[in-house]
Structure formats: C-alpha cells, structure tokens
Design a protein around this motif. Sequence first.
Motif, short mmCIF file in Angstrom:
data_model
loop_
_atom_site.label_atom_id
_atom_site.label_comp_id
_atom_site.label_asym_id
_atom_site.label_seq_id
_atom_site.Cartn_x
_atom_site.Cartn_y
_atom_site.Cartn_z
N ALA A 1 -4.95 9.99 -6.48
CA ALA A 1 -5.38 8.90 -7.37
C ALA A 1 -6.90 8.74 -7.32
CB ALA A 1 -4.70 7.60 -6.98
N CYS B 1 0.83 -1.20 0.00
CA CYS B 1 0.00 0.00 0.00
C CYS B 1 0.87 1.25 0.00
CB CYS B 1 -0.89 0.02 1.24
SG CYS B 1 -1.79 1.54 1.51
N PRO B 2 0.58 2.27 -0.77
CA PRO B 2 -0.55 2.40 -1.71
C PRO B 2 -0.16 2.09 -3.15
CG PRO B 2 0.45 4.55 -1.42
CD PRO B 2 1.34 3.55 -0.69
N LEU B 3 0.99 1.44 -3.36
CA LEU B 3 1.50 1.30 -4.73
C LEU B 3 0.57 0.58 -5.70
CD1 LEU B 3 5.31 0.78 -4.07
CD2 LEU B 3 4.16 2.80 -4.91
N THR C 1 -2.47 8.84 -2.62
CA THR C 1 -3.68 8.03 -2.78
C THR C 1 -4.89 8.93 -3.03
OG1 THR C 1 -2.76 6.38 -1.30
CG2 THR C 1 -5.11 6.24 -1.73
N ILE D 1 -2.63 0.55 -5.93
CA ILE D 1 -3.67 1.50 -6.35
C ILE D 1 -3.08 2.58 -7.27
CG2 ILE D 1 -5.17 3.37 -5.49
CD1 ILE D 1 -6.40 0.72 -4.87
N LEU D 2 -1.92 3.09 -6.89
CA LEU D 2 -1.31 4.17 -7.68
C LEU D 2 -0.91 3.67 -9.06
CD1 LEU D 2 0.86 6.01 -4.99
CD2 LEU D 2 -1.50 6.42 -5.66
#
Lengths: 76, 156
Positions: free
Chosen positions: B31, A15-17, B28, A19-20
């Motif tokens: 995003a 996290c958060p890779l 985040t 999602i990114l």
Amino acid sequence: MPDFNQELDASGLNCPLPILRAKKTLKGMESGQVLRIIATDPGSVKDFDAFANQTGNELIEASEEGGKYIFFIKKK
Amino acid sequence: MSDEKKLAIIATKGSLDWAYPPFILASTAAALGYETEIFFTFYGLALLKKKLNLQVTSLGNPAMPMPMPVPVMLQTLPGMQAMMSSMMKKKMKSKGVASVEELRELCIEADVRMVACQMTVDLFDFDTKDLIDEVEYAGAASFFEFAGDADICLYI
C-alpha cells in the motif's frame, strides 16, 4: 472542516486495515480529490501521517472527536 | 529498473499468530508503494494452503496472554489447541483484526509475489494443487535475485 469528495468509515477496524482500505479507496479517486476517513484505531493517527509522508498523498487535517479519529487526505 | 522500494520477507512459521507479521507487513508495504515478495519456506508453506487451518498453542510460549491461568499439564490435553485457536480467532474478530485469509487476499490484490520454496514443497510432499494459484515455485538463488537489492529484508 475541509470539503471532501468521498468518505471511508474504518471504524472498528484494526491495523493495517484502515490504511489498506484508504489506499484502495484513493486508487479509485482522481488526483486532487479529498478523502475523509473515520477510524477508531488509536494507532491510525501516526499511521496516516506515515502513509501520507511515504505515498505523497497530502494529509490536510487530522482530528479527534469522541474517540473517533478523522483524517482528510488529498490524493496526489 | 524502477525506483520503487523493495521489501523481501522470508516466512518460516505456520501457526495462526505467526501468520500475521508477514501478511500485515507485506500488504502495508504494498500500500505504501513497495514492490514486495514473500518467500515461504518450511512451516511457512502452511500459509499458502487454499484451505487454511492455522492453530495457536500456548505450549512453549509462556508469554501468551490467557483469560485464566491454565497449568501446562492441562494445556497438553486433546482438544486444548483447537479450543485456544478458536478463542484466539474470536478475539481477533471482536477487536477488528483482519483474518489471515483476508490479509492474504489483500496481498494478492496488491501484487505481492508469493514464492514457495520448492525444496520444502518436495520435502514435506506438499501437493501444489492444495496451494493457492498465485504461488510461484523457486529456490534460494531466486530469493537472492530479489532480496539482493531490497531496501528491507525480514526473516520471520
């Protein structure tokens, strides 16, 4: 298994890779196209659900297979 | 005026561990479509240096997980902080946690606004040449201009 246009391997990323990276990959795709994401971060299960809810991209399918989490996201 | 949600963060800490929350949350949020600003003040300014040299310390932080118990007296020895910082960085890498540099870069790519507190820059004699080029310089009033209609405001 749904058809997909692109694939993103986020295995080993935390996290958060995932999602990114997913967001970045989706940016380069066309509306209606499907991205298949592979992740190993258990937190990504709830996170991709939340990502889809907040961005309007549709989470078509989420599954687990031998410690890997597979997500199919359709771009808004 | 857009209908985008807004996130305002004040980053006040400059250690390796405390560098994570602002950059993780900001990247985040970006995003997820938030318009995001981080206001860096006091020790948080260290997170804006071109060349980051962030450290962790277990001193005064009894909750920090250690591979083995180390008496506080020994934790004060020269070199201990550098050793702990390098162990922490290794551990993060092995767990797939992004580096602070990487998260900061992702924030910049996602147009997160980075604002440095001009007063603290002057107070600590920071050279703006040592800070990344994306930084804007402003004060408390400018923070409120953004935070005043933010949906979420965090003090870290």
